[in-house]
Design an enzyme around this catalytic site. Structure first.
Site, PDB file in Angstrom:
ATOM      1  N   SER A  21     -21.296 -12.409  26.840  1.00  0.00           N
ATOM      2  CA  SER A  21     -20.433 -13.179  25.929  1.00  0.00           C
ATOM      3  C   SER A  21     -20.584 -14.667  26.239  1.00  0.00           C
ATOM      4  CB  SER A  21     -18.986 -12.716  26.071  1.00  0.00           C
ATOM      5  OG  SER A  21     -18.198 -13.223  25.022  1.00  0.00           O
ATOM      6  N   ASN A  22     -19.638 -15.476  25.849  1.00  0.00           N
ATOM      7  CA  ASN A  22     -19.687 -16.923  26.119  1.00  0.00           C
ATOM      8  C   ASN A  22     -18.272 -17.443  26.323  1.00  0.00           C
ATOM      9  OD1 ASN A  22     -18.576 -17.848  23.467  1.00  0.00           O
ATOM     10  ND2 ASN A  22     -20.381 -16.717  22.754  1.00  0.00           N
ATOM     11  N   ARG A  23     -18.131 -18.750  26.501  1.00  0.00           N
ATOM     12  CA  ARG A  23     -16.859 -19.342  26.943  1.00  0.00           C
ATOM     13  C   ARG A  23     -15.865 -19.632  25.819  1.00  0.00           C
ATOM     14  NH1 ARG A  23     -17.787 -24.478  29.277  1.00  0.00           N
ATOM     15  NH2 ARG A  23     -15.568 -24.424  29.708  1.00  0.00           N
ATOM     16  N   SER A  24     -16.177 -19.271  24.590  1.00  0.00           N
ATOM     17  CA  SER A  24     -15.247 -19.597  23.493  1.00  0.00           C
ATOM     18  C   SER A  24     -13.912 -18.877  23.681  1.00  0.00           C
ATOM     19  CB  SER A  24     -15.861 -19.214  22.146  1.00  0.00           C
ATOM     20  OG  SER A  24     -14.908 -19.386  21.118  1.00  0.00           O
ATOM     21  N   ALA A  88     -18.392 -18.607  18.137  1.00  0.00           N
ATOM     22  CA  ALA A  88     -19.591 -18.732  18.964  1.00  0.00           C
ATOM     23  C   ALA A  88     -20.196 -17.329  19.052  1.00  0.00           C
ATOM     24  CB  ALA A  88     -19.223 -19.275  20.341  1.00  0.00           C
TER      25      ALA A  88
END
Ligand code: PMT
Length: 216
Positions: A21-24, A88
């Site tokens: 995943s990512n930091r959003s 994101a």
């Protein structure tokens, strides 16, 4: 207007407990949904996995993966006048999802990935008279990359985020963005709250909608 807004990250599962995943956090997309509803727009919010309360008068649909987000955008787009892709979206996903938790000894040191579909490009043929707004979170030369994405994705407005700037981008309550539109000078905004950034984006969207109406 009837606005379709995406927010947050997507999660691409490896097995039931592990994912890419990512930091959003969803803060920027939820601020847009909140301000849009407060301004009288009809808002459907497609949210990836985030820990935020649904803003008042907003219809929320929760998704996990990019594939689910694409399905939801496809289903909701016909009833929308504009799409704002603030999410994101993970660019890659594991080639296979294991149905049960993998034991450490069963895992290899490399993970085989395949690209996720690009949601904006996939729904572009159904754009018709709708306005499409994209976001670009960049480091390095954010404006050049954001302008390239504005053109390649056929957008009406691109919100360029230099996420290396303090107070901008992922997880903050503030943001510093530049608004790019085809044939218009860049509008560089100062550091402000995500709610105020949302209002400035919605102002531009309203102007674009009025220009489109006059053209018809
Ligand atoms: O959620 P917060 O913590 O508040 O953070 C906000 C944010 C930094 C996530 C947000 O402001 C932001 O910049 N979102 C876009 C993130 C990004 O880097 O997008 P991108 O450059 O990968 O993609 C460009 C555009 O194409 C985006 O509108 C994206 O939604 C869209 N896209 C991307 C990949 C994909 N497979 N399909 C898409 O439609």
């Amino acid at each position: 207007m009837r606005l379709l807004i995406t927010a947050g990250p997507t999660r691409e599962h490896i097995d039931p407990v592990r994912f890419i995943s990512n930091r959003s956090t969803g803060k920027m997309g939820f601020a847009l949904a909140e301000r849009a509803a407060a301004r009288g727009h009809t808002v459907t919010l497609i949210a990836g996995p985030v820990a935020l309360a649904t803003p008042a008068a907003v219809r929320r649909l929760d998704v996990v993966s990019a594939a689910e987000m694409l399905d939801a955008v496809r289903a909701e787009l016909p009833a929308a006048d504009a799409l704002i892709m603030c999410a994101a979206v993970a660019d890659w996903r594991p080639r296979s999802i294991h149905p049960v938790k993998l034991k450490k000894r069963e895992m290899s040191a490399t993970l085989e990935l395949e690209p996720n579909p690009d949601i904006l490009l996939t729904v572009k043929p159904a754009k018709e008279g709708r306005l499409f707004v994209g976001f670009a979170a960049e480091t390095g030369d954010p404006l050049a990359e954001a302008r390239r994405k504005l053109e390649s994705k056929g957008l009406d407005l691109m919100v360029a985020n230099d996420v290396s700037q303090p107070g901008a981008g992922f997880a903050t309550d503030t943001n510093r963005v530049t608004l790019l539109a085809p044939g218009a000078p860049a509008e560089r905004l100062p550091l402000m709250s995500k709610r105020d950034v949302a209002d400035r984006i919605l102002d531009r969207l309203q102007t674009l909608a009025e220009t489109e109406k006059k053209r018809d």
